[in-house]
Scaffold this motif. Structure first.
Motif, PDB file in Angstrom:
ATOM      1  N   ALA A   1       0.779  -1.110   0.621  1.00 42.01           N
ATOM      2  CA  ALA A   1       0.371   0.137   0.281  1.00 42.01           C
ATOM      3  C   ALA A   1       0.674   1.141  -0.042  1.00 42.01           C
ATOM      4  N   ALA A   2       2.151   0.971   0.837  1.00 41.73           N
ATOM      5  CA  ALA A   2       2.849   2.397   1.157  1.00 41.73           C
ATOM      6  C   ALA A   2       3.510   2.731  -0.577  1.00 41.73           C
ATOM      7  N   LEU A   3       3.518   1.447  -1.290  1.00 45.51           N
ATOM      8  CA  LEU A   3       4.984   1.845  -2.348  1.00 45.51           C
ATOM      9  C   LEU A   3       3.494   2.017  -3.786  1.00 45.51           C
TER      10      LEU A   3
ATOM     11  N   LEU B   1      10.723   3.179  -3.772  1.00 44.56           N
ATOM     12  CA  LEU B   1      11.123   3.531  -2.713  1.00 44.56           C
ATOM     13  C   LEU B   1      12.926   2.883  -1.959  1.00 44.56           C
ATOM     14  N   ALA B   2      13.460   3.915  -1.873  1.00 44.64           N
ATOM     15  CA  ALA B   2      15.212   2.474  -0.976  1.00 44.64           C
ATOM     16  C   ALA B   2      14.182   1.730   0.338  1.00 44.64           C
ATOM     17  N   LEU B   3      14.932   1.055   0.594  1.00 49.92           N
ATOM     18  CA  LEU B   3      14.588   0.739   1.970  1.00 49.92           C
ATOM     19  C   LEU B   3      14.582   1.095   2.627  1.00 49.92           C
ATOM     20  N   GLU B   4      15.434   2.349   3.143  1.00 46.95           N
ATOM     21  CA  GLU B   4      15.808   3.667   4.578  1.00 46.95           C
ATOM     22  C   GLU B   4      14.657   4.568   4.819  1.00 46.95           C
ATOM     23  N   SER B   5      13.770   4.683   2.782  1.00 46.36           N
ATOM     24  CA  SER B   5      12.543   5.348   2.804  1.00 46.36           C
ATOM     25  C   SER B   5      11.583   4.997   3.535  1.00 46.36           C
ATOM     26  N   LEU B   6      11.312   3.543   3.476  1.00 46.82           N
ATOM     27  CA  LEU B   6      10.414   3.033   3.145  1.00 46.82           C
ATOM     28  C   LEU B   6      10.366   2.779   4.439  1.00 46.82           C
TER      29      LEU B   6
ATOM     30  N   SER C   1      12.511  -5.240  -6.701  1.00 52.04           N
ATOM     31  CA  SER C   1      13.429  -4.640  -6.264  1.00 52.04           C
ATOM     32  C   SER C   1      14.398  -4.374  -7.740  1.00 52.04           C
ATOM     33  N   GLY C   2      15.138  -2.932  -7.598  1.00 45.74           N
ATOM     34  CA  GLY C   2      16.673  -2.780  -8.503  1.00 45.74           C
ATOM     35  C   GLY C   2      16.844  -2.024  -8.181  1.00 45.74           C
ATOM     36  N   GLY C   3      18.532  -1.930  -8.258  1.00 42.90           N
ATOM     37  CA  GLY C   3      18.946  -0.462  -7.350  1.00 42.90           C
ATOM     38  C   GLY C   3      18.382  -0.056  -6.004  1.00 42.90           C
TER      39      GLY C   3
END
Length: 307
Positions: free
Chosen positions: A237-239, A246-251, A283-285
């Motif tokens: 839902a967030a994505l 979004l990067a892991l840290e941003s999530l 996932s990518g990059g």
């Protein structure tokens, strides 16, 4: 019992042997006690009529009760301004503790875990726990050490102090530790089967044990997926709401979760597509994005939609 406290029967024997003229050393030898124990007993508990067993037992009991301090009640949980009945909270904390004791957790560990759990922030230092529970710091240290091995709490540094934390991720950590421990049972039982041989009673018993825990492990792993289903749907839902990778840290920052929790949610979404219906995560990059699960469509349907 030799070395323990004198019983009423011991005192009756002392009284009888004193009347027979036996000395303290001989009485001590017969009772298998130090001579000093007998001499102190007679000196402390002899009245005008000499040493009497029943009177000595009564006086000793009263003396012990006077020395015994009544247990101090546990300090009430901090209310943080919430409108709660302190006595109801205290009763619940006691009931919660008793439930954990009845299901196998040692009492002191249960008291510490219940104390942390009824605290709104789920955080206490060793000093705070000792004050709340009216126990020694050593008791708290032992309980915390045990609970940490069971993944039931975690430690945090606050300057020079250590704080003990029960947070929303505790059930997931406990479940993961339970899965790991059960896998160890499977491995050691299978090794025992090989060493003992399945044709022997002991080997057959180990084989049954290995099969039993392997089956439990299958069930636990299925249930472990269920634990993270809600997290997986929340990440999707967030994505979708963000509409961008979004990067892991941003999530982690956006959801207020740890990186491990986000990674576990993503894993469930990818490995178990039925969880999120027509959406999955790729996932990518170093970034994640939500995409349609095209495997649900036939090749003709995909071609028609793309045209």
């Amino acid at each position: 019992m030799p070395g323990g406290r004198l019983t009423l029967e011991d005192r009756r024997l002392i009284a009888a042997w004193l009347k027979d003229g036996l000395g303290y050393a001989e009485i001590a030898r017969r009772l298998e006690r130090p001579t000093s124990t007998i001499s102190r007993e007679v000196a402390r508990n002899s009245g005008h009529s000499g040493y009497r067993a029943e009177e000595a037992s009564r006086v000793t009991g009263e003396r012990a009760r006077r020395r015994r301090k009544p247990p101090a009640p546990a300090a009430p949980a901090v209310s943080r301004g919430y409108d709660r009945d302190p006595e109801a909270v205290r009763r619940f904390e006691t009931d919660f503790t008793e439930m954990m004791v009845e299901t196998g957790l040692p009492r002191m560990m249960s008291r510490v875990l219940a104390c942390l759990s009824v605290s709104d922030d789920g955080v206490h230092t060793a000093t705070e726990l000792a004050q709340r529970l009216q126990v020694s710091p050593a008791s708290i240290s032992n309980a915390v050490g045990y609970l940490e091995t069971q993944a039931m709490l975690k430690r945090e540094r606050d300057g020079r102090r250590e704080r003990y934390v029960v947070d929303e991720e505790m059930p997931q950590r406990v479940w993961a530790e339970s899965v790991r421990a059960n896998q160890e049972w499977v491995k050691i039982a299978r090794r025992g089967t090989e060493v003992l041989g399945t044709s022997t009673p002991a080997g057959a018993r180990m084989d049954d044990l290995a099969r039993f825990h392997a089956r439990i492990n299958e069930v636990m792993l299925d249930d472990r997926v269920a634990v993270f289903v809600a997290d997986a749907v929340t990440v999707l839902a967030a994505l979708l709401h963000a509409g961008r990778p979004l990067a892991l840290e941003s999530l982690s920052i956006a959801l207020g979760w740890s990186s491990d929790r986000v990674l576990e949610a993503v894993r469930v979404a990818v490995e178990h597509p039925h969880v999120a219906g027509p959406v999955t995560v790729v996932s990518g990059g170093g970034e994640y994005r939500a995409v349609p699960l095209v495997e649900r469509l036939t090749a003709a349907q995909v071609a028609a939609l793309d045209s």
